[in-house]
Design a protein around this motif. Structure first.
Motif, mmCIF file in Angstrom:
data_model
loop_
_atom_site.group_PDB
_atom_site.id
_atom_site.type_symbol
_atom_site.label_atom_id
_atom_site.label_comp_id
_atom_site.label_asym_id
_atom_site.label_seq_id
_atom_site.Cartn_x
_atom_site.Cartn_y
_atom_site.Cartn_z
ATOM 1 N N SER A 203 0.852 -1.193 0.000
ATOM 2 C CA SER A 203 0.000 0.000 0.000
ATOM 3 C C SER A 203 0.885 1.240 0.000
ATOM 4 C CB SER A 203 -0.899 0.011 1.236
ATOM 5 O OG SER A 203 -0.118 0.204 2.393
ATOM 6 N N GLU B 169 0.640 3.855 1.849
ATOM 7 C CA GLU B 169 0.962 4.268 3.227
ATOM 8 C C GLU B 169 2.153 3.475 3.762
ATOM 9 O OE1 GLU B 169 -2.734 2.957 2.969
ATOM 10 O OE2 GLU B 169 -2.488 4.695 1.671
ATOM 11 N N ASN B 170 2.107 2.168 3.510
ATOM 12 C CA ASN B 170 3.170 1.290 3.974
ATOM 13 C C ASN B 170 4.515 1.631 3.328
ATOM 14 O OD1 ASN B 170 4.030 -0.825 5.517
ATOM 15 N ND2 ASN B 170 2.389 -2.185 4.811
ATOM 16 N N GLN C 65 5.355 4.494 2.026
ATOM 17 C CA GLN C 65 5.788 5.800 2.522
ATOM 18 C C GLN C 65 6.426 5.674 3.902
ATOM 19 O OE1 GLN C 65 2.717 8.835 2.680
ATOM 20 N NE2 GLN C 65 4.270 10.382 2.243
ATOM 21 N N LYS C 66 5.862 4.798 4.732
ATOM 22 C CA LYS C 66 6.394 4.583 6.081
ATOM 23 C C LYS C 66 7.828 4.054 6.008
ATOM 24 C CE LYS C 66 5.184 1.871 9.677
ATOM 25 N NZ LYS C 66 4.427 0.656 10.006
ATOM 26 N N ARG D 60 5.628 10.680 -6.724
ATOM 27 C CA ARG D 60 4.296 11.249 -6.471
ATOM 28 C C ARG D 60 4.216 12.545 -7.258
ATOM 29 N NH1 ARG D 60 5.852 12.237 -0.227
ATOM 30 N NH2 ARG D 60 7.475 13.770 -0.551
ATOM 31 N N MET E 74 2.851 6.906 -5.122
ATOM 32 C CA MET E 74 1.856 7.237 -4.100
ATOM 33 C C MET E 74 0.486 7.482 -4.704
ATOM 34 S SD MET E 74 3.461 7.196 -1.196
ATOM 35 C CE MET E 74 4.240 5.767 -1.913
#
Ligand SMILES: [Cu+2]
Length: 179
Positions: A58, A60-61, A63-64, A99, A122
């Motif tokens: 994902s 979010e993952n 990006q983390k 992104r 993203m």
């Protein structure tokens, strides 16, 4: 026989093949086979499209994970947007995300050391194009592209987005250093 009118002989497909027709079928077949075998050949000898792996992840993952690397290994910031320059340890997993309309972060790699480069988007599809070496990888949201890289030449490289992604597409240029 005309192509507009119906054929005068109803059983037209039982006519013997004309030599010219046969020759063109043979030429088309040989050419199709050449194009087909060029794909694996160029993958191995073209040195442009790398062997890569792809996994679901994902945004979010991803990006983390990118942020974790940035927080650990940032050595300085560059440009007026203060983009972090990250110098990760040789042999480690490194991350670059695409992104609208930037590549993040700037990576600083060591020559002749190997890294596992993870790429993901993203938002929309982007294209990772490393210039001037002309290495190209598709970058998709929801997937990470993983490729083992061993930079063999020092220098400052540009990461150009190669996949039209909107009004700021032409400004989407990242950086990668090899020292
Ligand atoms: Cu883009």
């Amino acid at each position: 026989m005309s192509a507009i009118q119906p054929p005068s002989k109803r059983i037209w497909w039982k006519e013997p093949l004309d030599r010219v027709e046969l020759a063109w079928i043979a030429i088309a077949l040989v050419w199709a086979l050449i194009l087909f075998f060029m794909m694996p050949y160029w993958h191995v000898f073209g040195k442009q499209n790398l062997s890569n792996e792809a996994y679901r992840i994902s945004a979010e993952n991803f990006q983390k994970k990118t942020q974790e690397m940035v927080e650990k290994f940032t050595v300085r910031t560059e440009t007026d947007q203060n983009i972090p320059v990250v110098h990760p340890p040789a042999g480690s997993d490194i991350y670059m995300l695409g992104r609208l309309w930037a590549w993040y972060p700037i990576l600083e790699l060591e020559k002749d050391k190997s890294y596992r480069l993870h790429l993901s988007a993203m938002d929309y599809q982007h294209g990772f194009s490393l210039q001037p070496t002309n290495i190209n990888l598709q970058v998709l949201p929801g997937y990470e592209m993983v490729v083992t890289v061993t930079p063999n030449k020092e220098g400052s490289y540009s990461v150009v987005c190669n996949e039209y992604c909107g009004i700021g597409h032409h400004t989407m240029i990242g950086r990668l250093y090899v020292k």
